[in-house]
Design a protein around this motif. Structure first.
Motif, PDB file in Angstrom:
ATOM      1  N   HIS A 165       0.925  -1.199   0.086  1.00 55.46           N
ATOM      2  CA  HIS A 165      -0.109   0.122  -0.109  1.00 55.46           C
ATOM      3  C   HIS A 165       0.750   1.158   0.168  1.00 55.46           C
ATOM      4  O   HIS A 165       0.234   2.254   0.173  1.00 55.46           O
ATOM      5  N   HIS A 166       2.314   1.158  -0.310  1.00 53.60           N
ATOM      6  CA  HIS A 166       3.060   2.324  -0.337  1.00 53.60           C
ATOM      7  C   HIS A 166       3.904   2.040  -1.468  1.00 53.60           C
ATOM      8  O   HIS A 166       4.931   1.262  -1.288  1.00 53.60           O
ATOM      9  N   ASP A 167       3.928   2.648  -2.579  1.00 52.26           N
ATOM     10  CA  ASP A 167       4.584   2.281  -3.636  1.00 52.26           C
ATOM     11  C   ASP A 167       6.172   2.490  -3.675  1.00 52.26           C
ATOM     12  O   ASP A 167       7.075   2.093  -4.412  1.00 52.26           O
ATOM     13  N   ARG A 168       6.474   3.371  -2.696  1.00 55.57           N
ATOM     14  CA  ARG A 168       8.041   3.501  -2.500  1.00 55.57           C
ATOM     15  C   ARG A 168       8.603   3.258  -1.170  1.00 55.57           C
ATOM     16  O   ARG A 168       9.950   3.515  -1.257  1.00 55.57           O
ATOM     17  N   ALA A 169       7.716   2.641  -0.127  1.00 56.81           N
ATOM     18  CA  ALA A 169       8.473   2.281   1.028  1.00 56.81           C
ATOM     19  C   ALA A 169       9.587   1.227   0.700  1.00 56.81           C
ATOM     20  O   ALA A 169       9.159   0.154  -0.004  1.00 56.81           O
ATOM     21  N   GLN A 170      10.478   1.407   1.606  1.00 52.62           N
ATOM     22  CA  GLN A 170      11.510   0.017   1.563  1.00 52.62           C
ATOM     23  C   GLN A 170      11.497  -0.351   3.037  1.00 52.62           C
ATOM     24  O   GLN A 170      11.719   0.425   4.062  1.00 52.62           O
ATOM     25  N   VAL A 171      11.505  -1.545   3.018  1.00 54.36           N
ATOM     26  CA  VAL A 171      11.324  -2.247   4.446  1.00 54.36           C
ATOM     27  C   VAL A 171      12.245  -3.195   4.725  1.00 54.36           C
ATOM     28  O   VAL A 171      12.647  -4.058   3.984  1.00 54.36           O
ATOM     29  N   ASP A 172      13.013  -3.160   5.702  1.00 54.70           N
ATOM     30  CA  ASP A 172      13.946  -3.969   6.354  1.00 54.70           C
ATOM     31  C   ASP A 172      13.480  -4.793   7.462  1.00 54.70           C
ATOM     32  O   ASP A 172      12.974  -4.277   8.525  1.00 54.70           O
ATOM     33  N   ILE A 173      13.771  -6.191   7.271  1.00 55.27           N
ATOM     34  CA  ILE A 173      13.119  -7.053   8.661  1.00 55.27           C
ATOM     35  C   ILE A 173      14.515  -7.658   9.350  1.00 55.27           C
ATOM     36  O   ILE A 173      15.288  -8.291   8.543  1.00 55.27           O
ATOM     37  N   ARG A 199      11.295 -11.531  -1.221  1.00 54.43           N
ATOM     38  CA  ARG A 199      11.815 -11.470  -2.363  1.00 54.43           C
ATOM     39  C   ARG A 199      11.874 -10.081  -3.058  1.00 54.43           C
ATOM     40  O   ARG A 199      12.118  -9.906  -4.382  1.00 54.43           O
ATOM     41  N   SER A 200      10.618  -9.224  -2.784  1.00 52.66           N
ATOM     42  CA  SER A 200      10.242  -7.770  -3.330  1.00 52.66           C
ATOM     43  C   SER A 200      11.638  -7.187  -3.340  1.00 52.66           C
ATOM     44  O   SER A 200      12.532  -7.167  -2.310  1.00 52.66           O
ATOM     45  N   GLU A 201      12.066  -6.161  -4.378  1.00 51.69           N
ATOM     46  CA  GLU A 201      12.871  -5.481  -4.522  1.00 51.69           C
ATOM     47  C   GLU A 201      13.097  -4.401  -3.491  1.00 51.69           C
ATOM     48  O   GLU A 201      13.905  -3.934  -3.149  1.00 51.69           O
ATOM     49  N   ARG A 202      11.836  -4.243  -2.638  1.00 48.61           N
ATOM     50  CA  ARG A 202      12.002  -3.150  -1.872  1.00 48.61           C
ATOM     51  C   ARG A 202      11.988  -3.675  -0.401  1.00 48.61           C
ATOM     52  O   ARG A 202      11.713  -3.037   0.759  1.00 48.61           O
ATOM     53  N   CYS A 203      12.260  -4.994  -0.274  1.00 50.51           N
ATOM     54  CA  CYS A 203      12.285  -5.603   1.140  1.00 50.51           C
ATOM     55  C   CYS A 203      13.678  -6.154   1.168  1.00 50.51           C
ATOM     56  O   CYS A 203      14.244  -6.959   0.207  1.00 50.51           O
ATOM     57  N   SER A 204      14.183  -6.157   2.398  1.00 47.18           N
ATOM     58  CA  SER A 204      15.386  -6.982   2.757  1.00 47.18           C
ATOM     59  C   SER A 204      15.381  -7.681   4.038  1.00 47.18           C
ATOM     60  O   SER A 204      14.583  -7.156   5.001  1.00 47.18           O
ATOM     61  N   TYR A 205      15.739  -8.809   4.100  1.00 47.16           N
ATOM     62  CA  TYR A 205      16.000  -9.704   5.539  1.00 47.16           C
ATOM     63  C   TYR A 205      17.288  -9.833   5.889  1.00 47.16           C
ATOM     64  O   TYR A 205      18.218 -10.018   5.144  1.00 47.16           O
ATOM     65  N   TYR A 206      17.422  -9.232   7.219  1.00 45.50           N
ATOM     66  CA  TYR A 206      18.763  -9.526   8.020  1.00 45.50           C
ATOM     67  C   TYR A 206      18.509 -10.520   9.149  1.00 45.50           C
ATOM     68  O   TYR A 206      18.117  -9.958  10.194  1.00 45.50           O
ATOM     69  N   GLY A 207      18.778 -11.779   8.926  1.00 46.79           N
ATOM     70  CA  GLY A 207      18.783 -12.585   9.976  1.00 46.79           C
ATOM     71  C   GLY A 207      20.154 -12.546  10.931  1.00 46.79           C
ATOM     72  O   GLY A 207      21.001 -11.862  10.774  1.00 46.79           O
ATOM     73  N   ASN A 208      20.300 -13.535  11.970  1.00 48.21           N
ATOM     74  CA  ASN A 208      21.167 -13.384  13.030  1.00 48.21           C
ATOM     75  C   ASN A 208      21.688 -11.808  13.433  1.00 48.21           C
ATOM     76  O   ASN A 208      22.914 -11.779  13.967  1.00 48.21           O
ATOM     77  N   VAL A 209      20.448 -11.169  13.654  1.00 50.06           N
ATOM     78  CA  VAL A 209      20.901  -9.807  14.326  1.00 50.06           C
ATOM     79  C   VAL A 209      19.938  -9.851  15.379  1.00 50.06           C
ATOM     80  O   VAL A 209      18.832  -9.770  15.196  1.00 50.06           O
ATOM     81  N   ALA A 210      20.617  -9.895  16.616  1.00 49.94           N
ATOM     82  CA  ALA A 210      19.796  -9.747  17.824  1.00 49.94           C
ATOM     83  C   ALA A 210      19.587  -8.044  18.299  1.00 49.94           C
ATOM     84  O   ALA A 210      20.403  -7.364  18.676  1.00 49.94           O
ATOM     85  N   VAL A 211      18.244  -7.620  17.903  1.00 49.60           N
ATOM     86  CA  VAL A 211      17.995  -6.213  18.165  1.00 49.60           C
ATOM     87  C   VAL A 211      17.880  -6.265  19.784  1.00 49.60           C
ATOM     88  O   VAL A 211      17.326  -7.182  20.469  1.00 49.60           O
ATOM     89  N   GLY A 212      18.534  -5.003  20.240  1.00 57.20           N
ATOM     90  CA  GLY A 212      18.492  -4.963  21.853  1.00 57.20           C
ATOM     91  C   GLY A 212      20.018  -5.218  22.314  1.00 57.20           C
ATOM     92  O   GLY A 212      20.485  -5.020  23.401  1.00 57.20           O
ATOM     93  N   LYS A 213      20.774  -6.275  21.502  1.00 61.84           N
ATOM     94  CA  LYS A 213      21.904  -6.606  21.886  1.00 61.84           C
ATOM     95  C   LYS A 213      22.955  -6.326  20.705  1.00 61.84           C
ATOM     96  O   LYS A 213      23.899  -5.556  21.190  1.00 61.84           O
ATOM     97  N   ASP A 214      22.715  -6.631  19.407  1.00 61.11           N
ATOM     98  CA  ASP A 214      23.726  -6.286  18.595  1.00 61.11           C
ATOM     99  C   ASP A 214      23.536  -4.807  17.907  1.00 61.11           C
ATOM    100  O   ASP A 214      24.621  -4.165  17.613  1.00 61.11           O
ATOM    101  N   VAL A 215      22.119  -4.244  18.054  1.00 62.76           N
ATOM    102  CA  VAL A 215      21.983  -3.019  17.794  1.00 62.76           C
ATOM    103  C   VAL A 215      20.890  -2.698  18.626  1.00 62.76           C
ATOM    104  O   VAL A 215      20.010  -3.598  18.935  1.00 62.76           O
ATOM    105  N   THR A 216      20.839  -1.527  18.935  1.00 66.81           N
ATOM    106  CA  THR A 216      19.804  -0.879  19.693  1.00 66.81           C
ATOM    107  C   THR A 216      18.774  -0.286  19.074  1.00 66.81           C
ATOM    108  O   THR A 216      18.636   0.052  17.742  1.00 66.81           O
ATOM    109  N   VAL A 217      17.499  -0.252  19.665  1.00 65.14           N
ATOM    110  CA  VAL A 217      16.338   0.240  19.044  1.00 65.14           C
ATOM    111  C   VAL A 217      16.564   1.675  18.775  1.00 65.14           C
ATOM    112  O   VAL A 217      15.979   2.201  17.577  1.00 65.14           O
ATOM    113  N   GLY A 218      17.254   2.647  19.596  1.00 66.32           N
ATOM    114  CA  GLY A 218      17.415   3.888  19.230  1.00 66.32           C
ATOM    115  C   GLY A 218      18.526   3.972  18.102  1.00 66.32           C
ATOM    116  O   GLY A 218      18.336   4.911  17.385  1.00 66.32           O
ATOM    117  N   GLU A 219      19.229   2.995  17.685  1.00 67.83           N
ATOM    118  CA  GLU A 219      20.252   3.253  16.819  1.00 67.83           C
ATOM    119  C   GLU A 219      19.374   2.812  15.525  1.00 67.83           C
ATOM    120  O   GLU A 219      19.673   3.506  14.518  1.00 67.83           O
TER     121      GLU A 219
END
Length: 483
Positions: free
Chosen positions: A53-61, A95-115
């Motif tokens: 529902h947004h043609d330009r949004a880029q989403v990282d998981i 597989r969408s060209e506007r979506c990327s998946y980053y596994g093996n990343v523990a948010v809160g430890k490897d990177v903070t929510v603030g970052e």
């Protein structure tokens, strides 16, 4: 309100005079960089709705484990493969060209929510419920007592539960709880091995179940038959389980036929099936063939897990008998003062999952185990959202999570359109986060990396006559992709 049927951003802007002319146009047309924390159903459904529902949004998981799909991979029973078909939809999203998946990343430890908030225009927390509710009774920590969540994780290949080693040398197991997860674990304990061998159950748990002596499973609940939380599909499956006989006491259902006449249809049908099963006299031949049995026990509340003579293991559970005050779903179980003891060597507590705060500073309601929010907008934290179990509590099925996640994504879209989220300044997204992760020695796993793991699992499964043989060790997952 966001117009879902409109694909043209200019059309929406004309309908919204308050967007502020050319400045508003630039703001709307600059690409929002959005981040989702959690690669389970809530995370993928949130991403799916944002991208659609947004043609330009880029989403990282971002996902803590190398492998995606959360409870679809680690929670759904191995003998329910049809429920896992949603993985096909999630794969399309990833597989969408506007979506990327980053596994093996523990948010809160490897990177903070603030970052993450510095790197993205909005962050959605969708990391689910990673803990279980405790019984809070003496003996809960004895050997032989486990949460159903850990038991499910054990047979489904969740890395953190691979060293569980449940004691299956006893004849009787007790499951505390009357929900679908309780029926799942009872069914796995009593299923014929030839049925389990054709599923994606892990090799190690299958080997343990092959040596199991468990032949009787009692499912115990604090309230009565009208308050059970499981659904008719799961109950019917349990009743029809080959080689296992249902044992329901007709006295538990006295007068309930009249009580459910005006109940909602699902509750009525479920209760009628329990009554029918309780009253049925099994044929002698069937009874002889059923070496195993299971049953429902009502109005019993666990008081204490009783230890063996040496004090090391569970030998049973002392139950307080209860009476119900009130009726329907709001009925409360009140102890009568009477107690009874049920003997068992394995106790599985299935009284619910629980979310935990990612970081101490983030808004969190410890009493309800959720992030305080309004339609997914985290209270007191602009630009921060939540979806799934961490938003509403650990209830419902996958479709509930889907609708809930779409609701949160809708809030993000509305805030983008209204200018609540300022996208006039670009954000670096993974460009910034990747640098932080490299500096901390963290190597993310991409979706194409996951597809290599997937291919290896499917190939190993094919060799064993199974849909897949799950890799249960994260280190081995990383070796497969050359990390």
């Amino acid at each position: 309100m966001w117009n879902q049927s409109s694909r043209c951003a200019n059309f929406i802007i004309k309908r919204q005079p308050g967007l502020g002319g050319q400045a508003g146009l630039r703001r709307w047309l600059s690409a929002p960089r959005l981040c989702v924390v959690g690669g389970g159903p809530a995370g993928f459904y949130t991403a799916q709705h944002l991208l659609k529902h947004h043609d330009r949004a880029q989403v990282d998981i971002y996902e803590k484990l190398p492998v995606p799909f959360g409870l679809v991979r680690f929670g759904v029973a191995p003998d329910h493969p049809e429920v896992k078909n949603v993985i096909n939809t999630f794969t399309q999203t990833a597989r969408s060209e506007r979506c990327s998946y980053y596994g093996n990343v523990a948010v809160g430890k490897d990177v903070t929510v603030g970052e993450l908030q510095q790197a993205y225009h909005a962050v959605v927390l969708s990391y689910g419920a990673e803990d279980n509710r405790v019984l809070g009774i003496p003996g809960e920590n004895l050997a032989g007592v486990h949460s159903a969540r850990a038991f499910v994780g054990w047979y489904n290949g969740l890395p953190e539960n691979q060293h569980l080693k449940p004691d299956l040398s006893c004849e009787t197991a007790l499951v505390l709880g009357h929900g679908n997860v309780a029926l799942d674990v009872a069914r796995i304990l009593l299923s014929p091995l030839d049925l389990l061998r054709r599923t994606d159950i892990t090799a190690s748990s299958l080997a343990a179940l092959a040596c199991s002596k468990v032949k009787r499973v009692w499912l115990v609940g604090r309230r009565g038959p009208l308050q059970v939380a499981f659904t008719i599909k799961e109950l019917r499956e349990m009743i029809n389980l080959p080689g296992a006989r249902p044992v329901l006491d007709p006295a538990d259902f006295t007068g309930l036929g009249n009580a459910v006449k005006d109940a909602p249809r699902p509750r009525k049908r479920l209760t009628e099936l329990m009554i029918k099963t309780a009253l049925e006299k099994p044929a002698e031949k069937t009874e002889a063939a059923a070496a195993r049995e299971w049953g429902l026990r009502f109005q019993r509340s666990p008081q204490e897990v009783l230890p063996t003579a040496d004090g090391t293991r569970a030998r049973g559970v002392r139950m307080a008998l209860t009476r119900l005050e009130g009726s329907g779903d709001s009925a409360k179980a009140v102890p009568t003062g009477e107690v009874e003891e049920l003997e068992c060597g394995l106790v599985l507590s299935s009284i619910g999952y629980r979310s935990l705060p990612l970081e101490p500073a983030l808004p969190f309601d410890p009493q309800h185990g959720v992030i305080p929010n309004s339609s997914g907008r985290v209270l007191g934290a602009p630009g921060l959202y939540c979806s799934g179990w961490v938003k509403r509590g650990p209830t419902g099925v996958i479709i509930t999570t889907m609708n809930d996640s779409f609701d949160t994504a809708q809030s993000v879209l509305e805030d983008l359109q209204a200018g609540v989220l300022d996208v006039s300044a670009p954000r670096e997204g993974f460009g910034a986060v990747g640098s932080i992760l490299r500096s901390r020695g963290v190597r993310p796993v991409s979706f194409s990396d996951w597809e290599k793991i997937d291919a290896v699992e499917v190939a190993r499964g094919k060799a064993a006559g199974k849909p897949r043989e799950k890799i249960v060790d994260p280190e081995e997952m990383l070796q497969v992709i050359g990390h």
